[in-house]
Design a protein around this motif. Structure first.
Motif, short mmCIF file in Angstrom:
data_model
loop_
_atom_site.label_atom_id
_atom_site.label_comp_id
_atom_site.label_asym_id
_atom_site.label_seq_id
_atom_site.Cartn_x
_atom_site.Cartn_y
_atom_site.Cartn_z
N VAL A 39 2.64 -28.02 -38.62
CA VAL A 39 1.03 -27.96 -38.75
C VAL A 39 0.41 -26.90 -37.87
O VAL A 39 -0.60 -26.23 -38.04
N ALA A 40 1.25 -26.61 -36.63
CA ALA A 40 0.77 -25.62 -36.04
C ALA A 40 0.94 -23.87 -36.74
O ALA A 40 -0.02 -23.19 -36.41
N ARG A 41 1.81 -23.91 -37.48
CA ARG A 41 1.92 -22.71 -38.20
C ARG A 41 0.76 -22.53 -39.42
O ARG A 41 0.14 -21.40 -39.65
N LYS A 42 0.38 -23.77 -39.89
CA LYS A 42 -0.67 -23.58 -40.75
C LYS A 42 -2.18 -23.49 -40.07
O LYS A 42 -3.03 -22.44 -40.38
N LEU A 43 -2.34 -23.81 -39.07
CA LEU A 43 -3.58 -23.55 -37.99
C LEU A 43 -3.47 -22.08 -37.62
O LEU A 43 -4.49 -21.46 -37.89
N GLN A 44 -2.57 -21.52 -37.28
CA GLN A 44 -2.28 -19.89 -37.16
C GLN A 44 -2.62 -19.31 -38.31
O GLN A 44 -3.31 -18.15 -37.90
N ALA A 45 -2.08 -19.50 -39.36
CA ALA A 45 -2.38 -18.78 -40.42
C ALA A 45 -3.75 -18.88 -40.96
O ALA A 45 -4.23 -17.97 -41.74
N THR A 307 -8.13 -27.56 -31.49
CA THR A 307 -9.23 -26.90 -30.44
C THR A 307 -8.83 -25.37 -30.14
O THR A 307 -9.67 -24.64 -29.52
N GLY A 308 -7.59 -25.19 -30.35
CA GLY A 308 -7.32 -23.52 -30.14
C GLY A 308 -6.99 -23.16 -28.89
O GLY A 308 -6.82 -22.36 -28.65
#
Length: 312
Positions: A39-45, A307-308
């Protein structure tokens, strides 16, 4: 905080529960870590990742700025074209990406043993999940346990496989002691040469308050990140009648008569303290989250991601 007890020198049932971490990090937990990382990777992308850059003198990745030449600077980076036009010696500055150091400062004082699940177990799961994402991003992750002092350290490390060392550290971390966050943060800063993101996970039940402790991190150039955890029964205790309350950290006893009016005053005082912490963090642009242990740690971690405030 307080809980009914007989004698403070005996280990309370809450402390016994918090000490038993044999089933805390099972195979299902490890699978959850990888899911959260995806999930973190998708948000970063998706563009929520922040750049980690610092201005240095010399050849780097991207031009950033100029500054006045000073004796001892490398003359190779003087902009001679500007010198010809302005008759000033100016150095080119560049931005170069640096490893982020992430420090997880986990409160292991006696008050963290309270709750079901114990607040300590919840804090460790959240720290482990966020650590795994940091390790997978090749950030340097360190774990520090504290009470009224620094009680343990897991040295900065990187790489996903190092999560197992972190889990072993949590399994063996010593529980106990009073809470003196300022003394602990002072020791942490003195022992830590490289500033970075300092994520403090605690119930923040310190009779001295929280401001001095966080200020110590700020003044030492760390970036504080505040995560306050509490047990739902602390927010709405089911108590009544004549009781003797024993402070779980100091052993101090107090005989009280609990009435509805007393409970309302307690709830108002607790809410005011939480609001003070929130207002302080807003004033200094510090990422801050407050959560009950009844909220799944996965849900909290995803909220932090979205929230970033943690992903870099």
């Amino acid at each position: 905080m307080t809980e009914p007890a007989t004698k403070s020198r005996y280990q309370s049932p809450a402390a016994a529960r918090a000490t038993d971490r044999s089933a805390l990090f099972d195979e299902a937990f490890i699978r959850t870590l990888e899911q959260l990382h995806m999930v973190a990777r998708k948000l970063q992308a998706g563009g929520q990742r922040a750049e980690r850059k610092t201005k240095i003198v010399g050849a780097g990745i991207e031009f950033a700025d100029y500054r006045q030449y000073a004796r001892g600077d490398d003359f190779r980076y003087i902009d001679w074209n500007l010198y010809g036009r302005l008759d000033k010696l100016l150095l080119r500055l560049f931005e170069e990406e640096q490893d982020l150091h992430i420090y997880f400062l986990v409160d292991v004082s006696d008050s963290m043993a309270l709750g079901s699940p114990p607040k300590l177990h919840y804090a460790m799961k959240v720290a482990a999940a966020l650590s795994y994402v940091g390790l997978a991003n090749l950030d340097r992750v360190s774990i520090v346990s504290f009470s009224d002092r620094v009680t343990g350290r897991f040295a900065p490390t990187r790489g996903k496989s190092r999560i197992f060392g972190i889990l072993d550290f949590f399994r063996g971390a010593t529980l106990g002691g009073g809470t003196d966050m300022a003394a602990a943060m002072r020791a942490f800063v003195a022992q830590t040469k490289r500033p970075g993101l300092a994520l403090v996970i605690s119930d923040f039940y310190d009779t001295r308050g929280f401001a001095e402790a966080i200020n110590i991190l700020r003044y030492a150039k760390f970036e504080p990140f505040v995560l306050q955890v509490f047990d739902p029964k602390e927010a709405a205790p089911q108590l009544h009648g004549d009781l003797t309350l024993v402070d779980c950290e100091t052993g101090d006893e107090k005989s009280v008569t609990i009435s509805p009016a007393i409970l309302e005053r307690y709830k108002a005082a607790l809410a005011a303290y939480q609001e003070q912490l929130e207002a302080y963090c807003k004033k200094y642009a510090i990422a801050q989250f407050r959560t009950a242990t009844s909220v799944s740690f996965e849900e909290l971690v995803l909220r932090i991601f979205r929230t970033g405030g943690f992903l870099r």
